[in-house]
Design a protein around this motif. Structure first.
Motif, PDB file in Angstrom:
ATOM      1  N   TYR A  89       0.850  -1.178   0.000  1.00  0.00           N
ATOM      2  CA  TYR A  89       0.000   0.000   0.000  1.00  0.00           C
ATOM      3  C   TYR A  89       0.887   1.228   0.000  1.00  0.00           C
ATOM      4  N   ASP A  90       0.742   2.048  -1.020  1.00  0.00           N
ATOM      5  CA  ASP A  90       1.467   3.316  -1.117  1.00  0.00           C
ATOM      6  C   ASP A  90       0.532   4.403  -0.605  1.00  0.00           C
ATOM      7  N   GLN A  91       0.769   4.816   0.614  1.00  0.00           N
ATOM      8  CA  GLN A  91      -0.136   5.775   1.247  1.00  0.00           C
ATOM      9  C   GLN A  91      -0.128   7.127   0.537  1.00  0.00           C
ATOM     10  N   SER A  92       1.020   7.566   0.051  1.00  0.00           N
ATOM     11  CA  SER A  92       1.072   8.878  -0.600  1.00  0.00           C
ATOM     12  C   SER A  92       0.272   8.897  -1.896  1.00  0.00           C
ATOM     13  N   GLU A  93       0.210   7.775  -2.588  1.00  0.00           N
ATOM     14  CA  GLU A  93      -0.562   7.669  -3.827  1.00  0.00           C
ATOM     15  C   GLU A  93      -1.946   7.051  -3.598  1.00  0.00           C
ATOM     16  N   ASP A  94      -2.160   6.472  -2.408  1.00  0.00           N
ATOM     17  CA  ASP A  94      -3.405   5.775  -2.055  1.00  0.00           C
ATOM     18  C   ASP A  94      -3.688   4.646  -3.042  1.00  0.00           C
ATOM     19  N   THR A  95      -2.633   3.832  -3.294  1.00  0.00           N
ATOM     20  CA  THR A  95      -2.760   2.733  -4.255  1.00  0.00           C
ATOM     21  C   THR A  95      -2.291   1.414  -3.651  1.00  0.00           C
TER      22      THR A  95
END
Length: 127
Positions: A89-95
């Protein structure tokens, strides 16, 4: 990589961990999305799909349920999948993207998908 993920590299899941991860229908739906959509896929898209699966109607027609699904995925289900090394989970991209542990779950997901799809007939909203 996000703070919610430990990277999952070379992670081997125990049978109990795999069963625990797959026990939640919402986590299974989330993982199905990683096979259906091009990754990385936005958490909002996954949440919409899970809401549609749960309610059988387009997500935009159920805004309260859509938000509830997003929040539960964000706070509960995605962190559990990420800490197990199944998703990144890439929190900065929300992906979300597949992580190394997903391959271990794939045979079980294929079997579960047949049961889950029997309950609903198909993905609720054709993409």
């Amino acid at each position: 990589m996000s703070p919610a993920s430990d990277g999952g590299s070379d992670t081997s899941l125990s049978r109990e961990e795999m069963y625990s991860l797959l026990a939640s229908r919402w986590r299974r739906y989330t993982l199905y999305c990683l096979f259906v959509y091009t990754t990385p896929v936005s958490l909002a898209t996954v949440a919409d799909t899970v809401a549609e699966f749960e309610h059988g109607v387009p997500a935009e027609t159920i805004p309260d349920e859509r938000l509830t699904v997003y929040m539960r995925l964000y706070h509960t289900h995605v962190p559990k999948l990420a800490s197990a090394g199944v998703v990144d989970y890439d929190q900065s991209e929300d992906t979300l993207s597949p992580d190394t542990g997903l391959a271990q779950l794939e045979p079980y997901l294929r079997a579960d998908a047949l049961d889950d799809l029997d309950d609903h007939g198909s993905w609720p909203i054709e993409r």
